[in-house]
Motif scaffolding. Sequence first.
Motif, mmCIF file in Angstrom:
data_model
loop_
_atom_site.group_PDB
_atom_site.id
_atom_site.type_symbol
_atom_site.label_atom_id
_atom_site.label_comp_id
_atom_site.label_asym_id
_atom_site.label_seq_id
_atom_site.Cartn_x
_atom_site.Cartn_y
_atom_site.Cartn_z
ATOM 1 N N GLY A 1 -5.837 -0.042 0.153
ATOM 2 C CA GLY A 1 -5.425 -1.407 0.451
ATOM 3 C C GLY A 1 -4.255 -1.848 -0.394
ATOM 4 O O GLY A 1 -3.565 -2.795 -0.070
ATOM 5 N N GLY A 2 -4.018 -1.132 -1.495
ATOM 6 C CA GLY A 2 -2.865 -1.415 -2.337
ATOM 7 C C GLY A 2 -3.046 -2.585 -3.278
ATOM 8 O O GLY A 2 -4.163 -3.030 -3.547
ATOM 9 N N LEU A 3 -1.934 -3.080 -3.767
ATOM 10 C CA LEU A 3 -1.898 -4.171 -4.740
ATOM 11 C C LEU A 3 -1.395 -5.456 -4.096
ATOM 12 O O LEU A 3 -0.509 -5.422 -3.247
ATOM 13 C CB LEU A 3 -0.905 -3.851 -5.864
ATOM 14 C CG LEU A 3 -1.223 -2.753 -6.840
ATOM 15 C CD1 LEU A 3 -0.054 -2.579 -7.808
ATOM 16 C CD2 LEU A 3 -2.489 -3.076 -7.609
ATOM 17 N N ALA A 4 -1.919 -6.578 -4.566
ATOM 18 C CA ALA A 4 -1.365 -7.873 -4.180
ATOM 19 C C ALA A 4 -0.039 -8.063 -4.922
ATOM 20 O O ALA A 4 0.056 -7.789 -6.119
ATOM 21 C CB ALA A 4 -2.324 -8.995 -4.522
ATOM 22 N N THR B 1 -5.490 2.345 7.253
ATOM 23 C CA THR B 1 -5.642 3.328 6.178
ATOM 24 C C THR B 1 -5.195 4.724 6.607
ATOM 25 O O THR B 1 -5.138 5.623 5.771
ATOM 26 C CB THR B 1 -7.105 3.392 5.698
ATOM 27 O OG1 THR B 1 -7.933 3.735 6.803
ATOM 28 C CG2 THR B 1 -7.541 2.056 5.101
ATOM 29 N N THR B 2 -4.851 4.908 7.875
ATOM 30 C CA THR B 2 -4.376 6.205 8.349
ATOM 31 C C THR B 2 -3.128 6.608 7.570
ATOM 32 O O THR B 2 -2.151 5.859 7.523
ATOM 33 C CB THR B 2 -4.072 6.164 9.865
ATOM 34 O OG1 THR B 2 -5.239 5.755 10.555
ATOM 35 C CG2 THR B 2 -3.603 7.515 10.372
ATOM 36 N N SER B 3 -3.156 7.726 6.921
ATOM 37 C CA SER B 3 -2.089 8.299 6.095
ATOM 38 C C SER B 3 -1.927 7.625 4.731
ATOM 39 O O SER B 3 -1.053 8.002 3.955
ATOM 40 C CB SER B 3 -0.736 8.297 6.822
ATOM 41 O OG SER B 3 -0.811 9.060 8.004
ATOM 42 N N GLU B 4 -2.769 6.609 4.416
ATOM 43 C CA GLU B 4 -2.703 5.996 3.091
ATOM 44 C C GLU B 4 -3.208 7.008 2.064
ATOM 45 O O GLU B 4 -4.081 7.817 2.368
ATOM 46 C CB GLU B 4 -3.554 4.726 3.041
ATOM 47 C CG GLU B 4 -3.390 3.934 1.764
ATOM 48 C CD GLU B 4 -4.087 2.584 1.793
ATOM 49 O OE1 GLU B 4 -3.966 1.853 0.804
ATOM 50 O OE2 GLU B 4 -4.756 2.261 2.803
ATOM 51 N N ALA C 1 0.852 -1.189 0.000
ATOM 52 C CA ALA C 1 0.000 0.000 0.000
ATOM 53 C C ALA C 1 0.891 1.244 0.000
ATOM 54 O O ALA C 1 2.041 1.198 0.448
ATOM 55 C CB ALA C 1 -0.915 -0.008 1.232
ATOM 56 N N LEU C 2 0.345 2.351 -0.485
ATOM 57 C CA LEU C 2 1.108 3.603 -0.602
ATOM 58 C C LEU C 2 0.607 4.634 0.395
ATOM 59 O O LEU C 2 -0.594 4.750 0.628
ATOM 60 C CB LEU C 2 0.997 4.137 -2.028
ATOM 61 C CG LEU C 2 1.508 3.195 -3.111
ATOM 62 C CD1 LEU C 2 1.256 3.791 -4.494
ATOM 63 C CD2 LEU C 2 2.987 2.889 -2.914
ATOM 64 N N TYR C 3 1.540 5.405 0.954
ATOM 65 C CA TYR C 3 1.231 6.363 2.011
ATOM 66 C C TYR C 3 1.787 7.746 1.714
ATOM 67 O O TYR C 3 2.739 7.892 0.949
ATOM 68 C CB TYR C 3 1.792 5.850 3.351
ATOM 69 C CG TYR C 3 0.987 4.682 3.865
ATOM 70 C CD1 TYR C 3 0.004 4.868 4.831
ATOM 71 C CD2 TYR C 3 1.158 3.405 3.364
ATOM 72 C CE1 TYR C 3 -0.768 3.817 5.283
ATOM 73 C CE2 TYR C 3 0.391 2.346 3.806
ATOM 74 C CZ TYR C 3 -0.570 2.556 4.767
ATOM 75 O OH TYR C 3 -1.341 1.515 5.197
ATOM 76 N N GLY C 4 1.169 8.737 2.362
ATOM 77 C CA GLY C 4 1.548 10.129 2.181
ATOM 78 C C GLY C 4 2.630 10.578 3.144
ATOM 79 O O GLY C 4 3.180 9.801 3.924
#
Length: 133
Positions: free
Chosen positions: A58-61, A45-48, A28-31
């Motif tokens: 949730g991002g990629l598998a 999901t906080t800061s995602e 998953a990617l975050y800020g």
Amino acid sequence: MASGIYNRFKSHIMKKLMDLVNDTIKVALYGASYTFTATDTVYTTTSEIANGNGYTTGGLAMTTKTVTEGASAVFDADDSAWTSSTFSTYFAVIYDNTPCNTLIAAIDFGGVQTVTSGTFTIQYASSGIIRLT
């Protein structure tokens, strides 16, 4: 900002609670407001980065996951890519989505990474994503 391996991942590996090849491992990617803390335990999901513009919460598998035995045990997978995307990110977080979202590792990109109407790719090191020596 820092990259690192989460403490719970280390204990789950030693207790045989995680299978990096057969479990669903996601990235998953975050800020910018994300902070790596080794004692964090589960995906949040906080800061995602926001859902949309080519990114899904949730991002990629991860695909083609392997664990190689040797003097160093190595976990690796294919590079992760988000197509037709427009977003900015600072961090990637790898976690085991099977069964309880246990955090594995965080990757600090060293600053903002931006994609505009293109493909954002995390190119993992040729020596593997995680190396235990």
